[in-house]
Write an enzyme that holds these catalytic residues in place. Structure first.
Site, mmCIF file in Angstrom:
data_model
loop_
_atom_site.group_PDB
_atom_site.id
_atom_site.type_symbol
_atom_site.label_atom_id
_atom_site.label_comp_id
_atom_site.label_asym_id
_atom_site.label_seq_id
_atom_site.Cartn_x
_atom_site.Cartn_y
_atom_site.Cartn_z
ATOM 1 N N ASN A 208 0.852 -1.186 0.000
ATOM 2 C CA ASN A 208 0.000 0.000 0.000
ATOM 3 C C ASN A 208 0.893 1.244 0.000
ATOM 4 O O ASN A 208 2.117 1.136 -0.023
ATOM 5 C CB ASN A 208 -0.959 -0.019 1.201
ATOM 6 C CG ASN A 208 -0.216 -0.125 2.517
ATOM 7 O OD1 ASN A 208 0.607 0.716 2.851
ATOM 8 N ND2 ASN A 208 -0.494 -1.188 3.269
ATOM 9 N N ASP A 276 -4.031 -6.694 4.435
ATOM 10 C CA ASP A 276 -5.090 -7.587 4.938
ATOM 11 C C ASP A 276 -4.940 -9.006 4.404
ATOM 12 O O ASP A 276 -5.348 -9.957 5.065
ATOM 13 C CB ASP A 276 -6.463 -7.045 4.544
ATOM 14 C CG ASP A 276 -6.783 -5.741 5.261
ATOM 15 O OD1 ASP A 276 -6.482 -5.651 6.465
ATOM 16 O OD2 ASP A 276 -7.305 -4.818 4.622
ATOM 17 N N LYS A 286 9.949 -15.961 -11.049
ATOM 18 C CA LYS A 286 9.111 -14.918 -11.625
ATOM 19 C C LYS A 286 8.017 -15.524 -12.501
ATOM 20 O O LYS A 286 8.286 -16.380 -13.356
ATOM 21 C CB LYS A 286 9.963 -13.959 -12.449
ATOM 22 C CG LYS A 286 9.172 -12.827 -13.080
ATOM 23 C CD LYS A 286 10.050 -11.928 -13.926
ATOM 24 C CE LYS A 286 9.221 -10.860 -14.624
ATOM 25 N NZ LYS A 286 10.068 -10.004 -15.493
ATOM 26 N N PRO A 303 -2.660 -12.348 9.610
ATOM 27 C CA PRO A 303 -3.017 -12.264 11.031
ATOM 28 C C PRO A 303 -3.446 -10.851 11.402
ATOM 29 O O PRO A 303 -2.872 -9.864 10.901
ATOM 30 C CB PRO A 303 -1.728 -12.666 11.747
ATOM 31 C CG PRO A 303 -0.639 -12.465 10.745
ATOM 32 C CD PRO A 303 -1.245 -12.735 9.408
ATOM 33 N N ILE A 305 -3.096 -8.364 13.825
ATOM 34 C CA ILE A 305 -2.188 -8.094 14.952
ATOM 35 C C ILE A 305 -2.857 -7.210 16.000
ATOM 36 O O ILE A 305 -2.753 -7.468 17.207
ATOM 37 C CB ILE A 305 -0.887 -7.445 14.439
ATOM 38 C CG1 ILE A 305 -0.226 -8.355 13.396
ATOM 39 C CG2 ILE A 305 0.075 -7.177 15.595
ATOM 40 C CD1 ILE A 305 0.942 -7.711 12.672
ATOM 41 N N LEU A 306 -3.566 -6.187 15.553
ATOM 42 C CA LEU A 306 -4.237 -5.276 16.490
ATOM 43 C C LEU A 306 -5.263 -6.022 17.334
ATOM 44 O O LEU A 306 -5.293 -5.878 18.565
ATOM 45 C CB LEU A 306 -4.904 -4.137 15.715
ATOM 46 C CG LEU A 306 -5.781 -3.184 16.531
ATOM 47 C CD1 LEU A 306 -4.981 -2.491 17.629
ATOM 48 C CD2 LEU A 306 -6.444 -2.153 15.614
ATOM 49 N N PHE A 323 -4.965 2.312 14.428
ATOM 50 C CA PHE A 323 -5.175 3.339 13.409
ATOM 51 C C PHE A 323 -6.200 2.835 12.411
ATOM 52 O O PHE A 323 -6.260 1.630 12.112
ATOM 53 C CB PHE A 323 -3.864 3.664 12.689
ATOM 54 C CG PHE A 323 -3.064 4.741 13.353
ATOM 55 C CD1 PHE A 323 -2.870 5.966 12.747
ATOM 56 C CD2 PHE A 323 -2.516 4.537 14.613
ATOM 57 C CE1 PHE A 323 -2.143 6.966 13.366
ATOM 58 C CE2 PHE A 323 -1.787 5.523 15.249
ATOM 59 C CZ PHE A 323 -1.597 6.753 14.612
ATOM 60 N N LYS A 337 -14.606 -0.252 14.115
ATOM 61 C CA LYS A 337 -13.349 -0.990 14.184
ATOM 62 C C LYS A 337 -12.843 -1.064 15.620
ATOM 63 O O LYS A 337 -12.344 -2.117 16.056
ATOM 64 C CB LYS A 337 -12.298 -0.324 13.294
ATOM 65 C CG LYS A 337 -10.946 -1.016 13.297
ATOM 66 C CD LYS A 337 -9.969 -0.360 12.318
ATOM 67 C CE LYS A 337 -8.631 -1.085 12.310
ATOM 68 N NZ LYS A 337 -7.685 -0.515 11.326
#
Length: 399
Positions: A208, A276, A286, A303, A305-306, A323, A337
């Protein structure tokens, strides 16, 4: 408060260097040992004899002085003090510090030190306001260098404006502040930052646009309040901060393992933009393009984590901050969330392309707690980090 402390004082070249004599005298009156370093340019304004007499110490001047190196090498000298003070800090010295140059004793000491650094700039107003100087100042502040001044006033050159050296009592007050233990002293705080890269094959990956700037700024702000920071970072655009424990990772699973290893902690701030999903079967070579055929990628959830840390039954941090980067219905999604993950706070922001926040220098956040949503004005990411760090300190210390 200052009695028994040691300060390495680097005196830069400029008419304001004469104030260093008064600074040395007053510091000595408070029981401070001052180790003075003179740049070549500083010797045009103050003499080594006067500096040595007031400090009651040897004056260090030359990087290649064999006698000095035999008595106290420059690496040892850079770490022999509780604080390094640069006064006056000229535009040249600020530029060397920001650029990582080390071509004389002063700049080498500043590169080699592992102690906090406080600078008191002094220069012509046009030099201070020059874009190059302001870029250097911004870089140094981002690196954790402390500033006192400059002040606005008339200068020896006849011009008026910002650039005047702070008065000696103000510099001493800044020294006291720099040497005061912060409210997070003795607290261990875990911070995650940056994106994760989930490999498709050896040359491609899913990622991202997170730069890692906000997480890095938070780690610095917590460090500056005295916290022992474990900084788990993905492959970010910005370099990791100094003075924290850095654990570099690539993927979400690696980040989870690093977080587990870093616990327990008094607080955890999950600023990382963790992917995600990951590809189920990463190709070992490749993937070749074939005419008329598209590769089929099967995904699996990474996973969370939060959620995992927020819902720990034993060893959970006292404060868990997540966040939420959203592009629409920011408050509603972030509030949901927080409840879903089980964290204490969520820092929500709108990262839709029009805001320029993702990868930018500013942020506009909403702090969501059990008490509701609190909008913060748009500001630099460093300032967001400082405000959040103080909130964390207040929470952990009961202030």
């Amino acid at each position: 408060m200052l009695n028994g402390r040691t300060i390495l004082l680097i005196i830069g070249g400029g008419i304001a260097a004469f104030k260093s004599l008064d600074l040395i005298r007053r510091l000595r009156e408070e029981g401070v040992r001052v180790l003075p370093v003179l740049t070549k340019a500083a010797e045009e304004f103050v003499t080594p004899l006067s500096v040595s007499a007031l400090a009651a110490e040897k004056v260090y001047r030359d990087l290649f002085d064999l006698t000095d190196e035999a008595e106290m090498g420059h690496i040892e000298l850079s770490r022999a003090a509780d604080l390094v003070v640069v006064s006056p800090a000229t535009a040249d010295l600020l530029g060397k510090m920001a650029g990582g140059l080390a071509n004389d004793l002063a700049s080498t000491l500043l590169m080699a030190t592992d102690k906090p650094v406080l600078v008191a700039p002094a220069m012509n107003v046009r030099m201070w306001e020059h874009p190059a100087c302001q870029r250097n100042v911004s870089t140094l502040k981002s690196d954790g260098v402390l500033f006192v001044g400059p002040e606005e006033g008339s200068m020896a050159c006849g011009e008026f404006g910002p650039g005047r050296l702070s008065e000696v009592p103000d510099i001493i007050a800044a020294i006291r502040s720099a040497l005061t233990e912060g409210p997070l002293k003795g607290k261990h705080i875990l911070v995650t930052s940056g994106p994760t890269h989930e490999p498709i094959d050896p040359v491609r990956y899913i990622a991202n646009r997170s730069s890692g700037a906000q997480g890095t700024a938070i780690a610095k702000a917590l460090r500056d309040l005295g916290a022992d920071v474990s900084f788990v970072t993905g492959p970010a655009d910005v370099p990791p901060p100094r003075g924290v424990r850095v654990i570099s990772v690539e993927t979400a699973r690696e980040m989870k393992a690093a977080v587990d290893a870093a616990l327990p902690a008094d607080a955890a701030v999950f600023a990382a933009a963790v992917a995600d999903w990951r590809v189920v079967s990463e190709s070992g070579s490749k993937i070749k393009k074939e005419q008329g055929k598209l590769p089929v990628l099967e995904f699996s959830e990474n996973p969370d984590i939060l959620a995992r840390v927020s819902q720990m039954m034993e060893g959970r941090p006292r404060l868990v901050v997540g966040f939420a980067a959203e592009t629409d219905d920011v408050i509603a999604h972030a509030t949901a969330k927080r409840k879903r993950k089980g964290c204490d706070w969520i820092v929500a922001n709108d990262v839709s392309p029009a805001t320029g926040i993702m990868g930018g220098a500013e942020n506009a956040v909403t702090l969501i707690t059990e008490r509701g949503a609190e909008d913060w004005p748009r500001m630099g990411k460093d300032e967001v980090a400082r405000q959040l760090a103080h909130r964390i300190a207040d929470h952990l210390t009961g202030s």
